[in-house]
Design a protein around this motif. Structure first.
Motif, PDB file in Angstrom:
ATOM      1  N   MET A   1       0.729  -1.191  -0.061  1.00 45.85           N
ATOM      2  CA  MET A   1       0.073  -0.095   0.180  1.00 45.85           C
ATOM      3  C   MET A   1       0.902   1.501  -0.093  1.00 45.85           C
ATOM      4  N   SER A   2       0.213   2.289  -0.469  1.00 50.72           N
ATOM      5  CA  SER A   2       1.044   3.586  -0.489  1.00 50.72           C
ATOM      6  C   SER A   2       0.928   4.319   0.489  1.00 50.72           C
ATOM      7  N   LYS A   3       1.717   5.160   0.772  1.00 51.29           N
ATOM      8  CA  LYS A   3       1.534   6.054   2.171  1.00 51.29           C
ATOM      9  C   LYS A   3       0.101   6.693   2.320  1.00 51.29           C
ATOM     10  N   HIS A   4      -0.424   7.075   1.143  1.00 50.92           N
ATOM     11  CA  HIS A   4      -1.563   7.792   1.062  1.00 50.92           C
ATOM     12  C   HIS A   4      -2.684   6.923   1.627  1.00 50.92           C
ATOM     13  N   SER A   5      -2.609   5.709   1.152  1.00 55.70           N
ATOM     14  CA  SER A   5      -3.880   4.621   1.426  1.00 55.70           C
ATOM     15  C   SER A   5      -3.656   4.079   2.830  1.00 55.70           C
ATOM     16  N   ASP A   6      -2.332   4.220   3.275  1.00 55.90           N
ATOM     17  CA  ASP A   6      -2.201   3.668   4.770  1.00 55.90           C
ATOM     18  C   ASP A   6      -2.857   4.916   5.832  1.00 55.90           C
ATOM     19  N   LYS A   7      -2.583   6.032   5.476  1.00 55.55           N
ATOM     20  CA  LYS A   7      -3.213   7.159   6.109  1.00 55.55           C
ATOM     21  C   LYS A   7      -4.751   7.066   6.216  1.00 55.55           C
ATOM     22  N   ILE A   8      -5.416   6.758   4.986  1.00 53.06           N
ATOM     23  CA  ILE A   8      -6.650   6.776   4.816  1.00 53.06           C
ATOM     24  C   ILE A   8      -7.381   5.438   5.700  1.00 53.06           C
ATOM     25  N   LYS A   9      -6.293   4.420   5.653  1.00 49.96           N
ATOM     26  CA  LYS A   9      -6.826   3.092   6.397  1.00 49.96           C
ATOM     27  C   LYS A   9      -6.650   3.373   7.811  1.00 49.96           C
ATOM     28  N   GLN A  10      -5.609   4.198   8.169  1.00 49.66           N
ATOM     29  CA  GLN A  10      -5.701   4.446   9.600  1.00 49.66           C
ATOM     30  C   GLN A  10      -6.688   5.488   9.984  1.00 49.66           C
ATOM     31  N   ALA A  11      -6.800   6.467   9.371  1.00 45.61           N
ATOM     32  CA  ALA A  11      -7.980   7.375   9.672  1.00 45.61           C
ATOM     33  C   ALA A  11      -9.394   6.773   9.958  1.00 45.61           C
ATOM     34  N   GLU A  12      -9.966   5.637   8.936  1.00 45.70           N
ATOM     35  CA  GLU A  12     -10.885   5.173   8.901  1.00 45.70           C
ATOM     36  C   GLU A  12     -11.105   4.160  10.153  1.00 45.70           C
ATOM     37  N   ASP A  13      -9.929   3.276  10.453  1.00 49.04           N
ATOM     38  CA  ASP A  13      -9.786   2.284  11.379  1.00 49.04           C
ATOM     39  C   ASP A  13      -9.992   3.153  12.574  1.00 49.04           C
ATOM     40  N   GLU A  14      -9.370   4.387  12.906  1.00 47.51           N
ATOM     41  CA  GLU A  14      -9.632   5.078  14.062  1.00 47.51           C
ATOM     42  C   GLU A  14     -11.213   5.540  14.385  1.00 47.51           C
ATOM     43  N   LYS A  15     -11.862   5.728  13.247  1.00 44.70           N
ATOM     44  CA  LYS A  15     -13.179   6.092  13.434  1.00 44.70           C
ATOM     45  C   LYS A  15     -14.152   5.021  13.600  1.00 44.70           C
ATOM     46  N   LEU A  16     -13.670   4.010  13.133  1.00 43.51           N
ATOM     47  CA  LEU A  16     -14.328   2.644  13.339  1.00 43.51           C
ATOM     48  C   LEU A  16     -14.192   2.252  14.967  1.00 43.51           C
ATOM     49  N   MET A  17     -12.967   2.464  15.557  1.00 45.41           N
ATOM     50  CA  MET A  17     -12.647   1.931  16.697  1.00 45.41           C
ATOM     51  C   MET A  17     -13.205   2.841  17.875  1.00 45.41           C
ATOM     52  N   ALA A  18     -13.300   4.263  17.420  1.00 46.07           N
ATOM     53  CA  ALA A  18     -14.142   5.107  18.293  1.00 46.07           C
ATOM     54  C   ALA A  18     -15.619   5.052  18.418  1.00 46.07           C
ATOM     55  N   LEU A  19     -16.249   4.296  17.465  1.00 44.64           N
ATOM     56  CA  LEU A  19     -17.770   3.899  17.233  1.00 44.64           C
ATOM     57  C   LEU A  19     -17.782   2.843  18.118  1.00 44.64           C
ATOM     58  N   VAL A  20     -16.966   1.837  18.113  1.00 44.91           N
ATOM     59  CA  VAL A  20     -17.023   0.551  18.814  1.00 44.91           C
ATOM     60  C   VAL A  20     -16.834   0.791  20.138  1.00 44.91           C
ATOM     61  N   GLU A  21     -15.950   1.963  20.701  1.00 46.02           N
ATOM     62  CA  GLU A  21     -15.863   2.047  22.154  1.00 46.02           C
ATOM     63  C   GLU A  21     -16.933   2.890  22.579  1.00 46.02           C
ATOM     64  N   LYS A  22     -17.345   3.775  21.704  1.00 48.60           N
ATOM     65  CA  LYS A  22     -18.775   4.403  21.901  1.00 48.60           C
ATOM     66  C   LYS A  22     -19.949   3.340  22.425  1.00 48.60           C
ATOM     67  N   LEU A  23     -19.973   2.495  21.307  1.00 47.92           N
ATOM     68  CA  LEU A  23     -21.089   1.686  21.560  1.00 47.92           C
ATOM     69  C   LEU A  23     -20.898   0.641  22.751  1.00 47.92           C
ATOM     70  N   GLN A  24     -19.646   0.524  23.042  1.00 51.13           N
ATOM     71  CA  GLN A  24     -19.123  -0.450  24.402  1.00 51.13           C
ATOM     72  C   GLN A  24     -19.795   0.376  25.346  1.00 51.13           C
ATOM     73  N   GLN A  25     -19.784   1.663  25.653  1.00 52.50           N
ATOM     74  CA  GLN A  25     -19.872   2.563  26.780  1.00 52.50           C
ATOM     75  C   GLN A  25     -21.562   2.501  26.832  1.00 52.50           C
ATOM     76  N   GLU A  26     -22.176   2.789  25.693  1.00 47.79           N
ATOM     77  CA  GLU A  26     -23.524   2.616  25.867  1.00 47.79           C
ATOM     78  C   GLU A  26     -24.280   1.321  26.148  1.00 47.79           C
ATOM     79  N   ILE A  27     -23.592   0.419  25.851  1.00 49.77           N
ATOM     80  CA  ILE A  27     -24.180  -0.964  26.234  1.00 49.77           C
ATOM     81  C   ILE A  27     -23.861  -1.298  27.898  1.00 49.77           C
ATOM     82  N   SER A  28     -22.771  -0.721  28.318  1.00 47.54           N
ATOM     83  CA  SER A  28     -22.481  -0.648  29.853  1.00 47.54           C
ATOM     84  C   SER A  28     -23.132  -0.041  30.459  1.00 47.54           C
TER      85      SER A  28
END
Length: 78
Positions: A1-28
């Motif tokens: 992967m290129s540096k640009h696509s790595d940055k995009i993947k990382q940004a989208e992963d961070e969004k996904l993980m933030a949403l997963v963490e938010k849902l974990q808190q809501e379930i708790s």
């Protein structure tokens, strides 16, 4: 992967993980309320099932994508 696509993947992963963490808190929070409620309404039961299904879907997606997260918790590393 290129540096640009790595940055995009990382940004989208961070969004996904933030949403997963938010849902974990809501379930708790929901679990805490469930324990103090004598009779859950049908609407609350349905909303809880939707919340858990959304969490399960996003959790599975994050595991599939091997998402990494640099935040406080990482539920996907299990």
């Amino acid at each position: 992967m290129s540096k640009h696509s790595d940055k995009i993947k990382q940004a989208e992963d961070e969004k996904l993980m933030a949403l997963v963490e938010k849902l974990q808190q809501e379930i708790s929070l929901s679990m805490g309320l469930d324990n103090t409620t004598l009779d859950m309404s049908d609407d609350n039961i349905v909303a809880d099932k939707i919340l858990r299904a959304e969490y399960a879907f996003l959790y599975d997606e994050a595991r599939y994508r091997h998402a990494s997260y640099t935040g406080l918790t990482n539920a996907i590393s299990q």
